[in-house]
Design a protein around this motif. Structure first.
Motif, PDB file in Angstrom:
ATOM      1  N   THR A 141       0.874  -1.177   0.000  1.00 55.83           N
ATOM      2  CA  THR A 141       0.000   0.000   0.000  1.00 55.83           C
ATOM      3  C   THR A 141       0.915   1.232   0.000  1.00 55.83           C
ATOM      4  OG1 THR A 141      -0.117  -0.086   2.406  1.00 55.83           O
ATOM      5  CG2 THR A 141      -1.859  -1.228   1.189  1.00 55.83           C
ATOM      6  N   GLY A 142       0.335   2.418   0.198  1.00 51.54           N
ATOM      7  CA  GLY A 142       1.138   3.644   0.211  1.00 51.54           C
ATOM      8  C   GLY A 142       1.910   3.786  -1.089  1.00 51.54           C
ATOM      9  N   PHE A 143       3.212   4.088  -0.985  1.00 53.15           N
ATOM     10  CA  PHE A 143       4.031   4.206  -2.189  1.00 53.15           C
ATOM     11  C   PHE A 143       4.846   2.945  -2.442  1.00 53.15           C
ATOM     12  CE2 PHE A 143       3.649   8.388  -4.226  1.00 53.15           C
ATOM     13  CZ  PHE A 143       2.631   8.880  -3.438  1.00 53.15           C
ATOM     14  N   GLY A 144       4.387   1.843  -1.900  1.00 44.61           N
ATOM     15  CA  GLY A 144       5.002   0.562  -2.245  1.00 44.61           C
ATOM     16  C   GLY A 144       5.760  -0.071  -1.094  1.00 44.61           C
ATOM     17  N   LEU A 145       6.160  -1.294  -1.324  1.00 42.93           N
ATOM     18  CA  LEU A 145       6.849  -2.090  -0.305  1.00 42.93           C
ATOM     19  C   LEU A 145       8.201  -1.491   0.059  1.00 42.93           C
ATOM     20  CD1 LEU A 145       6.022  -5.519  -1.959  1.00 42.93           C
ATOM     21  CD2 LEU A 145       5.168  -4.770   0.276  1.00 42.93           C
ATOM     22  N   ALA A 146       8.549  -1.594   1.329  1.00 39.03           N
ATOM     23  CA  ALA A 146       9.866  -1.142   1.802  1.00 39.03           C
ATOM     24  C   ALA A 146      10.916  -2.182   1.397  1.00 39.03           C
ATOM     25  CB  ALA A 146       9.832  -0.973   3.313  1.00 39.03           C
ATOM     26  N   PRO A 147      12.188  -1.758   1.341  1.00 38.60           N
ATOM     27  CA  PRO A 147      13.262  -2.698   0.996  1.00 38.60           C
ATOM     28  C   PRO A 147      13.240  -3.969   1.851  1.00 38.60           C
ATOM     29  CG  PRO A 147      14.107  -0.456   0.998  1.00 38.60           C
ATOM     30  CD  PRO A 147      12.686  -0.381   1.495  1.00 38.60           C
ATOM     31  N   ALA A 148      12.848  -3.850   3.110  1.00 41.21           N
ATOM     32  CA  ALA A 148      12.821  -5.021   3.992  1.00 41.21           C
ATOM     33  C   ALA A 148      11.882  -6.104   3.454  1.00 41.21           C
ATOM     34  CB  ALA A 148      12.380  -4.600   5.398  1.00 41.21           C
ATOM     35  N   ALA A 149      10.807  -5.694   2.799  1.00 40.65           N
ATOM     36  CA  ALA A 149       9.870  -6.672   2.233  1.00 40.65           C
ATOM     37  C   ALA A 149      10.499  -7.340   1.008  1.00 40.65           C
ATOM     38  CB  ALA A 149       8.552  -6.004   1.857  1.00 40.65           C
ATOM     39  N   ARG A 150      11.190  -6.552   0.235  1.00 42.57           N
ATOM     40  CA  ARG A 150      11.820  -7.112  -0.960  1.00 42.57           C
ATOM     41  C   ARG A 150      12.870  -8.166  -0.584  1.00 42.57           C
ATOM     42  NH1 ARG A 150      14.164  -5.272  -6.754  1.00 42.57           N
ATOM     43  NH2 ARG A 150      14.887  -7.374  -7.114  1.00 42.57           N
ATOM     44  N   GLU A 151      13.575  -7.899   0.509  1.00 42.15           N
ATOM     45  CA  GLU A 151      14.603  -8.857   0.944  1.00 42.15           C
ATOM     46  C   GLU A 151      14.014 -10.209   1.337  1.00 42.15           C
ATOM     47  OE1 GLU A 151      16.638  -6.634   3.985  1.00 42.15           O
ATOM     48  OE2 GLU A 151      17.235  -5.135   2.482  1.00 42.15           O
ATOM     49  N   ARG A 152      12.764 -10.196   1.720  1.00 40.65           N
ATOM     50  CA  ARG A 152      12.104 -11.446   2.100  1.00 40.65           C
ATOM     51  C   ARG A 152      11.646 -12.257   0.892  1.00 40.65           C
ATOM     52  NH1 ARG A 152       9.637 -12.190   6.873  1.00 40.65           N
ATOM     53  NH2 ARG A 152       9.389 -14.230   5.954  1.00 40.65           N
ATOM     54  N   ALA A 153      11.615 -11.621  -0.277  1.00 42.00           N
ATOM     55  CA  ALA A 153      11.023 -12.274  -1.445  1.00 42.00           C
ATOM     56  C   ALA A 153      12.002 -13.206  -2.146  1.00 42.00           C
ATOM     57  CB  ALA A 153      10.517 -11.217  -2.418  1.00 42.00           C
ATOM     58  N   ASP A 154      11.464 -14.268  -2.753  1.00 39.62           N
ATOM     59  CA  ASP A 154      12.271 -15.199  -3.532  1.00 39.62           C
ATOM     60  C   ASP A 154      12.439 -14.709  -4.962  1.00 39.62           C
ATOM     61  OD1 ASP A 154      12.376 -17.262  -1.433  1.00 39.62           O
ATOM     62  OD2 ASP A 154      10.217 -17.363  -1.769  1.00 39.62           O
ATOM     63  N   VAL A 155      11.465 -13.944  -5.418  1.00 37.23           N
ATOM     64  CA  VAL A 155      11.492 -13.485  -6.807  1.00 37.23           C
ATOM     65  C   VAL A 155      10.757 -12.148  -6.897  1.00 37.23           C
ATOM     66  CG1 VAL A 155       9.411 -14.852  -7.316  1.00 37.23           C
ATOM     67  CG2 VAL A 155      10.884 -14.172  -9.192  1.00 37.23           C
ATOM     68  N   ALA A 156      11.228 -11.288  -7.820  1.00 40.62           N
ATOM     69  CA  ALA A 156      10.560 -10.006  -8.038  1.00 40.62           C
ATOM     70  C   ALA A 156       9.891 -10.036  -9.401  1.00 40.62           C
ATOM     71  CB  ALA A 156      11.568  -8.864  -7.974  1.00 40.62           C
ATOM     72  N   LEU A 157       8.648  -9.552  -9.439  1.00 40.12           N
ATOM     73  CA  LEU A 157       7.880  -9.528 -10.682  1.00 40.12           C
ATOM     74  C   LEU A 157       8.111  -8.185 -11.369  1.00 40.12           C
ATOM     75  CD1 LEU A 157       5.730 -11.221 -12.231  1.00 40.12           C
ATOM     76  CD2 LEU A 157       3.990 -10.070 -10.852  1.00 40.12           C
ATOM     77  N   GLU A 158       8.215  -8.201 -12.689  1.00 44.77           N
ATOM     78  CA  GLU A 158       8.422  -6.945 -13.428  1.00 44.77           C
ATOM     79  C   GLU A 158       7.284  -5.970 -13.139  1.00 44.77           C
ATOM     80  OE1 GLU A 158       7.995  -7.026 -17.702  1.00 44.77           O
ATOM     81  OE2 GLU A 158       6.537  -8.646 -17.622  1.00 44.77           O
ATOM     82  N   ALA A 159       7.562  -4.683 -13.280  1.00 41.71           N
ATOM     83  CA  ALA A 159       6.536  -3.665 -13.083  1.00 41.71           C
ATOM     84  C   ALA A 159       5.504  -3.744 -14.199  1.00 41.71           C
ATOM     85  CB  ALA A 159       7.178  -2.282 -13.060  1.00 41.71           C
ATOM     86  N   ILE A 160       4.258  -3.403 -13.862  1.00 42.82           N
ATOM     87  CA  ILE A 160       3.228  -3.246 -14.888  1.00 42.82           C
ATOM     88  C   ILE A 160       3.580  -2.008 -15.702  1.00 42.82           C
ATOM     89  CG2 ILE A 160       0.798  -2.663 -15.277  1.00 42.82           C
ATOM     90  CD1 ILE A 160       0.219  -4.067 -12.559  1.00 42.82           C
ATOM     91  N   ARG A 161       3.543  -2.135 -17.016  1.00 46.90           N
ATOM     92  CA  ARG A 161       3.764  -0.956 -17.842  1.00 46.90           C
ATOM     93  C   ARG A 161       2.509  -0.668 -18.652  1.00 46.90           C
ATOM     94  NH1 ARG A 161       8.784  -1.543 -21.467  1.00 46.90           N
ATOM     95  NH2 ARG A 161       7.771  -3.541 -21.903  1.00 46.90           N
ATOM     96  N   GLY A 162       2.166   0.592 -18.742  1.00 49.65           N
ATOM     97  CA  GLY A 162       1.029   0.987 -19.563  1.00 49.65           C
ATOM     98  C   GLY A 162       1.534   1.355 -20.940  1.00 49.65           C
ATOM     99  N   THR A 163       1.116   2.511 -21.426  1.00 48.27           N
ATOM    100  CA  THR A 163       1.539   2.895 -22.771  1.00 48.27           C
ATOM    101  C   THR A 163       2.706   3.882 -22.757  1.00 48.27           C
ATOM    102  OG1 THR A 163      -0.197   4.557 -22.689  1.00 48.27           O
ATOM    103  CG2 THR A 163      -0.713   2.528 -23.836  1.00 48.27           C
ATOM    104  N   GLY A 164       2.943   4.530 -21.623  1.00 49.07           N
ATOM    105  CA  GLY A 164       4.017   5.518 -21.576  1.00 49.07           C
ATOM    106  C   GLY A 164       4.863   5.329 -20.331  1.00 49.07           C
ATOM    107  N   ASP A 165       5.391   6.432 -19.820  1.00 45.83           N
ATOM    108  CA  ASP A 165       6.237   6.359 -18.634  1.00 45.83           C
ATOM    109  C   ASP A 165       5.432   6.427 -17.342  1.00 45.83           C
ATOM    110  OD1 ASP A 165       8.511   6.132 -20.086  1.00 45.83           O
ATOM    111  OD2 ASP A 165       8.903   8.295 -20.135  1.00 45.83           O
ATOM    112  N   TYR A 166       4.249   7.010 -17.424  1.00 46.53           N
ATOM    113  CA  TYR A 166       3.436   7.176 -16.229  1.00 46.53           C
ATOM    114  C   TYR A 166       3.008   5.811 -15.706  1.00 46.53           C
ATOM    115  CZ  TYR A 166      -0.145   9.263 -13.174  1.00 46.53           C
ATOM    116  OH  TYR A 166      -0.899   9.669 -12.102  1.00 46.53           O
ATOM    117  N   ASN A 167       3.212   5.587 -14.434  1.00 46.78           N
ATOM    118  CA  ASN A 167       2.859   4.304 -13.848  1.00 46.78           C
ATOM    119  C   ASN A 167       2.553   4.552 -12.382  1.00 46.78           C
ATOM    120  OD1 ASN A 167       2.710   1.855 -12.691  1.00 46.78           O
ATOM    121  ND2 ASN A 167       4.703   1.125 -13.338  1.00 46.78           N
ATOM    122  N   HIS A 168       1.313   4.819 -12.110  1.00 46.78           N
ATOM    123  CA  HIS A 168       0.944   5.221 -10.760  1.00 46.78           C
ATOM    124  C   HIS A 168      -0.456   4.676 -10.484  1.00 46.78           C
ATOM    125  CE1 HIS A 168       0.947   7.494  -7.141  1.00 46.78           C
ATOM    126  NE2 HIS A 168       0.140   8.447  -7.551  1.00 46.78           N
TER     127      HIS A 168
END
Lengths: 185, 185
Positions: A141-168
């Protein structure tokens, strides 16, 4: 196909300045996530919050639909909300998923800022395989997971991309798109 | 690629019993739809409501972010909310899209109950074609668009399907999945 679990994380996440914070539980997040999860065959959704009063609030939102007026008003809503489980931290979510699936889940990190990460197509193939391990997808939630959460993960999924640079995207929209890309027909 | 417009319809829609009603504008719908639309390159989002007070409410939500505190708080939010236009009926939305695109848009009906309809793949190909006409995608709040809205459409899009029979997404989630399927990378 692998069993899919979601964890909606309210801590540790970051705010707009990258500071680690705890966000409040939003009743609409619970509803939207439950409905999307039910639609895409998710086994359980763990709502992760460290503060007891917030967990109590989440339970009261669910019980309103599960027990009271809501039950007779919309049984499909109940069916979705039954997927939600309120837990205090990521460890508890992992333990619950492991207990439900009978096997430790692979923890999947998601972020709008992920520059690398496994592609949606590759993750979809992986999940579709016979005997694939369960996956627990972390949603910040908020502006996304903190680094501590990422360290717990086995794999990271690519970001969703729309048609341009905006991704919010909202976490509600992002979660539904992730489920559709991984499990949709 | 065709220019994409959305219309979030609050009337005529149906309630759980199939009766034609008018729903209230929800501030979170505006935010989520604006952010998803900005991410997927939508040209404009028409928020359709027949009641002047409701249109005024929607404008106040937008102005909070466009003018006041919100502007300095989150400029990305403003960028998304700028896509929203508040109109009184579907005719006004069609006219505004035609005026913006310089060409009458093809009106696309969406429904969770659509049994036939054009497939997402076919619609995506159509939109991607050189010189394709603009499309105006109708999204129903409540329990979906009323028959009168469907009669106005040139084409109906197939329902989003998850993994089973359950299909009860929020309009916020459905809109984001539709945009991802039609315009996502």
């Amino acid at each position: 196909m692998a069993e899919i679990f979601l964890a909606l994380i309210h801590h540790p996440i970051v705010n707009r300045n990258g500071r680690v914070i705890t966000s409040a539980i939003t009743s609409l997040d619970l509803h939207d996530l439950a409905r999307s999860s039910r639609t895409y065959g998710v086994r359980a959704v763990y709502v992760v919050h460290p503060i007891p009063e917030q967990r109590e609030f989440a339970r009261s939102v669910i019980d309103h639909w599960r027990i009271g007026y809501g039950r007779s008003f919309d049984s499909r809503r109940v069916e979705a909300l039954n997927l939600l489980e309120i837990v205090e931290d990521l460890d508890a979510a992992v333990a619950a998923a492991e207990s439900a699936a009978g096997r430790r889940p692979e923890i999947v990190h998601t972020s709008a800022r992920e520059a690398q990460g496994i592609s949606f197509a590759a993750m979809r193939d992986r999940i579709a395989q016979e005997g694939a391990p369960p996956v627990l997808i972390l949603l910040g939630t908020g502006f996304g997971l903190a680094p501590a959460a990422r360290e717990r993960a086995d794999v990271a999924l690519e970001a969703i991309r729309g048609t341009g640079d905006y991704n919010h995207l909202s976490v509600r929209a992002a979660a539904s798109i992730i489920l559709d890309r991984l499990c949709g027909r």
